[in-house]
Write an enzyme that holds these catalytic residues in place. Structure first.
Site, PDB file in Angstrom:
ATOM      1  N   LYS A  92       0.831  -1.204   0.000  1.00 14.93           N
ATOM      2  CA  LYS A  92       0.000   0.000   0.000  1.00 14.93           C
ATOM      3  C   LYS A  92       0.871   1.263   0.000  1.00 14.93           C
ATOM      4  CE  LYS A  92      -2.351  -1.352   3.668  1.00 14.93           C
ATOM      5  NZ  LYS A  92      -1.870  -2.739   3.805  1.00 14.93           N
ATOM      6  N   GLU A 121      12.952   1.985  19.788  1.00 11.41           N
ATOM      7  CA  GLU A 121      12.287   3.299  19.773  1.00 11.41           C
ATOM      8  C   GLU A 121      11.853   3.694  21.164  1.00 11.41           C
ATOM      9  OE1 GLU A 121       9.255   3.418  16.745  1.00 11.41           O
ATOM     10  OE2 GLU A 121      10.697   3.094  15.153  1.00 11.41           O
ATOM     11  N   VAL A 162      10.887   4.301   6.125  1.00 14.83           N
ATOM     12  CA  VAL A 162       9.665   4.693   6.833  1.00 14.83           C
ATOM     13  C   VAL A 162       8.903   3.413   7.190  1.00 14.83           C
ATOM     14  CG1 VAL A 162       7.561   6.151   6.673  1.00 14.83           C
ATOM     15  CG2 VAL A 162       9.625   6.884   5.565  1.00 14.83           C
ATOM     16  N   ALA A 163       9.576   2.269   7.069  1.00 12.32           N
ATOM     17  CA  ALA A 163       8.889   0.985   7.338  1.00 12.32           C
ATOM     18  C   ALA A 163       9.099   0.575   8.790  1.00 12.32           C
ATOM     19  CB  ALA A 163       9.379  -0.078   6.378  1.00 12.32           C
ATOM     20  N   ARG A 164      10.154  -0.157   9.062  1.00 12.51           N
ATOM     21  CA  ARG A 164      10.486  -0.578  10.421  1.00 12.51           C
ATOM     22  C   ARG A 164      11.994  -0.572  10.590  1.00 12.51           C
ATOM     23  NH1 ARG A 164       6.289   0.693  11.624  1.00 12.51           N
ATOM     24  NH2 ARG A 164       4.613  -0.404  12.678  1.00 12.51           N
ATOM     25  N   ASP A 187      12.829   7.248   9.685  1.00 12.67           N
ATOM     26  CA  ASP A 187      11.688   7.578  10.548  1.00 12.67           C
ATOM     27  C   ASP A 187      11.528   6.521  11.635  1.00 12.67           C
ATOM     28  OD1 ASP A 187       9.271   9.040  11.240  1.00 12.67           O
ATOM     29  OD2 ASP A 187       8.147   7.359  10.390  1.00 12.67           O
ATOM     30  N   ASP A 221       9.417  -6.784  -4.816  1.00 12.61           N
ATOM     31  CA  ASP A 221       8.432  -7.343  -3.893  1.00 12.61           C
ATOM     32  C   ASP A 221       8.079  -8.733  -4.399  1.00 12.61           C
ATOM     33  OD1 ASP A 221       6.104  -8.091  -2.479  1.00 12.61           O
ATOM     34  OD2 ASP A 221       5.512  -5.995  -2.205  1.00 12.61           O
ATOM     35  N   HIS A 252       9.437   8.502  14.264  1.00  4.87           N
ATOM     36  CA  HIS A 252       8.329   7.632  13.842  1.00  4.87           C
ATOM     37  C   HIS A 252       7.065   8.467  13.588  1.00  4.87           C
ATOM     38  CE1 HIS A 252       6.741   3.240  14.096  1.00  4.87           C
ATOM     39  NE2 HIS A 252       6.035   3.932  13.230  1.00  4.87           N
ATOM     40  N   LEU A 253       7.191   9.357  12.616  1.00  2.00           N
ATOM     41  CA  LEU A 253       6.091  10.293  12.332  1.00  2.00           C
ATOM     42  C   LEU A 253       5.288   9.926  11.088  1.00  2.00           C
ATOM     43  CD1 LEU A 253       7.733  13.813  13.009  1.00  2.00           C
ATOM     44  CD2 LEU A 253       6.187  12.496  14.471  1.00  2.00           C
ATOM     45  N   GLY A 254       5.640   8.802  10.475  1.00  2.00           N
ATOM     46  CA  GLY A 254       5.011   8.453   9.193  1.00  2.00           C
ATOM     47  C   GLY A 254       3.497   8.561   9.205  1.00  2.00           C
ATOM     48  N   ALA A 255       2.886   8.093  10.286  1.00  5.49           N
ATOM     49  CA  ALA A 255       1.417   8.070  10.326  1.00  5.49           C
ATOM     50  C   ALA A 255       0.856   9.308  10.994  1.00  5.49           C
ATOM     51  CB  ALA A 255       0.961   6.828  11.085  1.00  5.49           C
TER      52      ALA A 255
HETATM   53  N1  LIG Z   1       6.580   4.995   9.698  1.00  4.60           N
HETATM   54  C1  LIG Z   1       5.282   4.886   9.867  1.00  4.60           C
HETATM   55  O1  LIG Z   1       4.674   5.597  10.640  1.00  4.60           O
HETATM   56  C2  LIG Z   1       4.537   3.859   9.069  1.00  4.60           C
HETATM   57  C3  LIG Z   1       3.221   4.109   8.667  1.00  4.60           C
HETATM   58  C4  LIG Z   1       2.550   3.124   7.932  1.00  4.60           C
HETATM   59  C5  LIG Z   1       3.193   1.954   7.626  1.00  4.60           C
HETATM   60  N2  LIG Z   1       4.457   1.733   8.088  1.00  4.60           N
HETATM   61  C6  LIG Z   1       5.159   0.497   7.780  1.00  4.60           C
HETATM   62  O2  LIG Z   1       5.364   0.470   6.382  1.00  4.60           O
HETATM   63  C7  LIG Z   1       5.419  -0.878   5.954  1.00  4.60           C
HETATM   64  C8  LIG Z   1       4.498  -1.074   4.762  1.00  4.60           C
HETATM   65  O3  LIG Z   1       3.162  -0.817   5.117  1.00  4.60           O
HETATM   66  P1  LIG Z   1       2.005  -1.134   4.064  1.00  4.60           P
HETATM   67  O4  LIG Z   1       0.767  -0.609   4.639  1.00  4.60           O
HETATM   68  O5  LIG Z   1       2.429  -0.692   2.725  1.00  4.60           O
HETATM   69  O6  LIG Z   1       2.004  -2.717   4.116  1.00  4.60           O
HETATM   70  P2  LIG Z   1       1.563  -3.698   2.975  1.00  4.60           P
HETATM   71  O7  LIG Z   1       1.349  -4.991   3.615  1.00  4.60           O
HETATM   72  O8  LIG Z   1       0.479  -3.102   2.159  1.00  4.60           O
HETATM   73  O9  LIG Z   1       2.871  -3.797   2.051  1.00  4.60           O
HETATM   74  C9  LIG Z   1       4.027  -4.470   2.406  1.00  4.60           C
HETATM   75  C10 LIG Z   1       4.586  -5.112   1.159  1.00  4.60           C
HETATM   76  O10 LIG Z   1       5.855  -5.660   1.486  1.00  4.60           O
HETATM   77  C11 LIG Z   1       5.996  -6.824   0.725  1.00  4.60           C
HETATM   78  N3  LIG Z   1       7.044  -7.661   1.248  1.00  4.60           N
HETATM   79  C12 LIG Z   1       6.965  -8.603   2.224  1.00  4.60           C
HETATM   80  N4  LIG Z   1       8.169  -9.179   2.387  1.00  4.60           N
HETATM   81  C13 LIG Z   1       9.012  -8.583   1.497  1.00  4.60           C
HETATM   82  C14 LIG Z   1      10.376  -8.754   1.185  1.00  4.60           C
HETATM   83  N5  LIG Z   1      11.138  -9.647   1.820  1.00  4.60           N
HETATM   84  N6  LIG Z   1      10.894  -7.999   0.207  1.00  4.60           N
HETATM   85  C15 LIG Z   1      10.137  -7.079  -0.439  1.00  4.60           C
HETATM   86  N7  LIG Z   1       8.847  -6.889  -0.193  1.00  4.60           N
HETATM   87  C16 LIG Z   1       8.291  -7.623   0.777  1.00  4.60           C
HETATM   88  C17 LIG Z   1       4.624  -7.440   0.756  1.00  4.60           C
HETATM   89  O11 LIG Z   1       4.444  -8.336  -0.301  1.00  4.60           O
HETATM   90  C18 LIG Z   1       3.731  -6.234   0.629  1.00  4.60           C
HETATM   91  O12 LIG Z   1       3.370  -6.014  -0.718  1.00  4.60           O
HETATM   92  C19 LIG Z   1       5.082  -1.716   7.177  1.00  4.60           C
HETATM   93  O13 LIG Z   1       6.279  -2.110   7.792  1.00  4.60           O
HETATM   94  C20 LIG Z   1       4.370  -0.748   8.077  1.00  4.60           C
HETATM   95  O14 LIG Z   1       4.458  -1.121   9.410  1.00  4.60           O
HETATM   96  C21 LIG Z   1       5.130   2.665   8.791  1.00  4.60           C
HETATM   97  O1  LIG Z   2       2.613   0.680  11.276  1.00  2.00           O
HETATM   98  C1  LIG Z   2       2.092   1.773  11.365  1.00  2.00           C
HETATM   99  O2  LIG Z   2       0.877   1.974  11.193  1.00  2.00           O
HETATM  100  C2  LIG Z   2       2.957   2.946  11.598  1.00  2.00           C
HETATM  101  O3  LIG Z   2       4.229   2.571  11.943  1.00  2.00           O
HETATM  102  C3  LIG Z   2       2.365   3.938  12.541  1.00  2.00           C
HETATM  103  O4  LIG Z   2       2.689   3.655  13.853  1.00  2.00           O
HETATM  104  P1  LIG Z   2       2.065   4.598  15.001  1.00  2.00           P
HETATM  105  O5  LIG Z   2       0.623   4.233  15.076  1.00  2.00           O
HETATM  106  O6  LIG Z   2       2.791   4.255  16.244  1.00  2.00           O
HETATM  107  O7  LIG Z   2       2.265   5.987  14.561  1.00  2.00           O
END
Ligand SMILES: NC(=O)c1ccc[n+]([C@@H]2O[C@H](COP(=O)([O-])OP(=O)(O)OC[C@H]3O[C@@H](n4cnc5c(N)ncnc54)[C@H](O)[C@@H]3O)[C@@H](O)[C@H]2O)c1
Ligand SMILES: O=C(O)[C@H](O)COP(=O)(O)O
Length: 614
Positions: free
Chosen positions: A221, A331, A300-302, A326, A241, A350-353
């Site tokens: 997403k 953390e 911005v993932a983990r 981020d 992916d 960790h401000l992504g969301a």
């Molecule tokens: N920083 C933030 O505040 C914040 C906000 C939202 C999401 N996130 C993080 O962002 C990441 C993605 O969120 P999302 O909503 O897009 O999730 P999502 O599940 O829609 O997308 C994740 C994608 O990663 C793919 N994937 C899984 N293993 C993989 C690998 N080894 N190599 C490559 N791709 C792989 C999956 O197939 C999937 O398409 C998550 O880790 C989520 O926790 C962080």
């Molecule tokens: O995975 C998530 O949705 C983001 O990392 C957001 O995390 P937060 O709710 O702690 O801002």
């Protein structure tokens, strides 16, 4: 969609995990010759997968059995939520907002609540589920990542985990783009310098984005939204992916490439995969060594997907020119973190969301999911329960009751001491197997079998897990009937193989305990015991007697029950042929005392009897 009350209750008291590896259940659909009470020509069909695969994500949820029944449930919120979501929660439950709890404080509180709502900073560990002592029914993760929740422990505890997977997608994507641009143009560093009284124009010359290659690692997403925006900035976007559909990438002009190609050709790499055992520290020394010298990385993932020590080395030796982070392994990161303080690193906490819009959206999304789960309604975002379409669940609701009652009945026919291993559930139906999703029925049969003989709490979340733990191998089989597919199931049969029985009349010709039921006028009925056809509503309690068919026995047993003031609500006699073996199934409202049972046993011609609680 709200469930009818009886179904709610059943779901509350029971739920199945996403097919766990090595699941105990298997399914076959095949040609079978009719058991004696099946009419119509049967056709053979090969095994079919459950109907909902790939369909809209809708799942059954566990209701708060303990709390819901007693009044308003209690929800513990451990991190700040958007106001509208909190209001929504308060309209339904008592809400306890307690932020920055220590692990010990969380464990102390969790046994007092029915639901827990967290963001990414609260670790919902196995110890938390243990401390909940069975009361916690729902964990709501107000966001996407569920790596802070021990899903296995939740499943074992029969606790449903729901998340809010969509409301912060755009916010996260926008933050990634903000970091990408800020890093390329040294915005944070230049800002700090100017505020420190300096005017350093040549020091902060940046790099352009247009024409550069951006590799998106994880095209889900957030990743795909980042890709769209980066294309708008004139970047060449590639993605890696292993699970993303090629068509979806192509539709926005992105090529899916191998991991090595992505990291070795990119000028910028943006991380968007979940933290899982296979992505933990995926970006290590070896990975950095394959990258183009001077690459720039955004995370911005983990934090856990990057080996932070290795990133520091790559920054120091120039392999990585800049990083924008981020998220962090720990953390908040240690105050003296070299990575955080590195001059080529831009950081945000960790401000992504964290946009007003995303937080309102996430809070409402999670409040709705948690309330729904507590009510026993359907949740579209459960992460540890099987996906069952809402309309499927609604249609199957009377069969769900029947499945559990049959399991409950069958297990009470087992003689103590004989371990149950093999369970077969046979569904007779005129419906195409592809259109009949039986996973919830399977879970209910498991619940019916396991709960009367253990202290286990079985629900749709943990049924397969519990069955596996107990070495119970459950096989499903379908008999395809001619007729109208309007009625989803004609009958359900539960067979227990290789067990001794306390009621020989329940043994089929093949030697297994066999009970079969149907739904009649929306109510579950017992229609077959061993080889005997009967017809008894499955309500209250049941006495089964086996005797030689002859006049007067029904009257004798009936008058014993009458004298004991036990109300008979149903009676049915099934016999193989006049004057031969027969069984009498008697439905009674109350539980007979020992004396009544003794008298029934002493009735001449009664060869055996059993009392069963439904
Ligand atoms: N920083 C933030 O505040 C914040 C906000 C939202 C999401 N996130 C993080 O962002 C990441 C993605 O969120 P999302 O909503 O897009 O999730 P999502 O599940 O829609 O997308 C994740 C994608 O990663 C793919 N994937 C899984 N293993 C993989 C690998 N080894 N190599 C490559 N791709 C792989 C999956 O197939 C999937 O398409 C998550 O880790 C989520 O926790 C962080
Ligand atoms: O995975 C998530 O949705 C983001 O990392 C957001 O995390 P937060 O709710 O702690 O801002």
């Amino acid at each position: 969609m709200a469930l009818a009350t009886p179904l709610r209750h059943l779901l509350a008291a029971q739920p199945a995990a996403p097919e766990p590896a090595g699941t105990t259940a298997s399914l076959t659909t095949h040609r079978a010759f009719p058991p004696h009470n099946h009419r119509g020509r049967l056709r053979a069909r090969l095994a079919a997968s459950p109907a909902s695969a790939g369909a809209t994500r809708t799942v059954t949820t566990a209701a708060a059995a303990a709390a819901g029944a007693a009044g308003r449930p209690t929800v513990l919120v451990t991190e700040k939520l958007g106001a509208a979501g909190l209001e929504l929660l308060r309209s339904f439950a008592n809400v306890d907002c307690a932020y920055e709890l220590t692990a010990e404080e969380l464990r102390a509180k969790v046994s007092l609540v029915d639901a827990l709502v967290v963001r990414s900073a609260t670790r919902v560990s196995r110890e938390v589920f243990e401390a909940a002592r069975g009361r916690l029914r729902v964990v709501g993760r107000a966001g996407v990542g569920i790596d802070n929740v021990d899903l296995q422990a939740a499943t074992e505890a029969g606790c449903l985990v729901v998340n809010a997977p969509t409301a912060n997608t755009v916010a996260a994507a926008e933050h990634a783009v903000a970091l990408l641009a800020a890093m390329a143009r040294n915005v944070a560093q230049a800002d700090a310098s100017l505020k420190a009284g300096k005017w350093q124009r040549s020091k902060f010359v940046g790099v352009s984005l247009v024409g550069k290659t951006l590799a998106i690692m994880g095209f889900g997403k957030v990743g795909s939204e980042v890709a769209r925006r980066a294309k708008g900035l004139g970047m060449d976007v590639i993605a890696h992916d292993p699970y993303a559909p090629v068509d979806r990438a192509r539709a926005i002009g992105v090529d899916l490439v191998s991991f090595d190609e992505a990291i070795s050709t990119a000028d910028f790499i943006s991380l968007h995969m979940p933290l899982t055992p296979s992505t933990t520290k995926l970006f290590d020394d070896e990975t950095f060594a394959k990258m183009t010298k001077g690459v720039r990385i955004i995370n911005v993932a983990r934090g856990g997907v990057v080996d932070e020590e290795a990133l520091l080395r790559a920054l120091d030796n120039g392999t990585v020119a800049q990083a924008a982070l981020d998220v962090f392994f720990e953390e908040p990161p240690p105050k003296d973190s070299k990575l955080v303080h590195h001059e080529n690193v831009t950081v945000t906490p960790h401000l992504g969301a964290s946009t007003t819009e995303a937080q309102e959206g996430v809070a409402i999304e999670i409040a709705e999911a948690v309330i729904g789960a507590l009510k026993g309604d359907l949740a579209a975002t459960a992460v540890n329960a099987p996906m069952v379409l809402a309309e499927v669940l609604s249609e199957l609701s009377p069969y769900i009751v029947l499945a559990e009652k049959l399991g409950r009945l069958a297990v009470q026919l087992v003689a103590g001491g004989s371990g149950i291993k093999g369970v077969k559930v046979v569904y007779s139906s005129a419906r195409d197997p592809d259109d009949l999703d039986t996973r919830i029925l399977r879970a209910m049969v498991t619940k019916g079998i396991v709960e009367p003989i253990s202290s286990a709490f079985v629900n749709i979340v943990n049924a397969d897990y519990v069955a596996k733990q107990r070495g119970l191998r459950l096989i499903e089989e379908r008999i395809l009937l001619d007729g109208s597919p309007e009625v989803p199931i004609s009958s359900i049969q539960v067979q227990l193989a290789n067990v001794e029985t306390k009621f020989a009349g329940a043994l089929s010709d093949e030697g297994d305990i066999r009970v079969e039921g149907k739904v009649k006028d929306g109510k579950p009925h017992l229609t077959l015991v061993g080889p005997f056809s009967v017809d008894v509503s499955l309500e209250g309690n049941l006495i089964l007697c086996r005797q030689v068919d002859q006049p007067g026995i029904i009257g004798k047993v009936g008058s014993i029950l009458g004298k004991m003031n036990l109300n008979v609500n149903f009676m049915s006699v099934g016999r193989i042929a006049p004057g031969k073996q027969a069984i009498m199934a008697i439905g009674i409202d109350e539980e007979p005392d020992k004396e009544a049972l003794k008298l029934i046993g002493e009735t001449p011609s009664v060869q055996e009897f059993v009392f069963l609680k439904l």
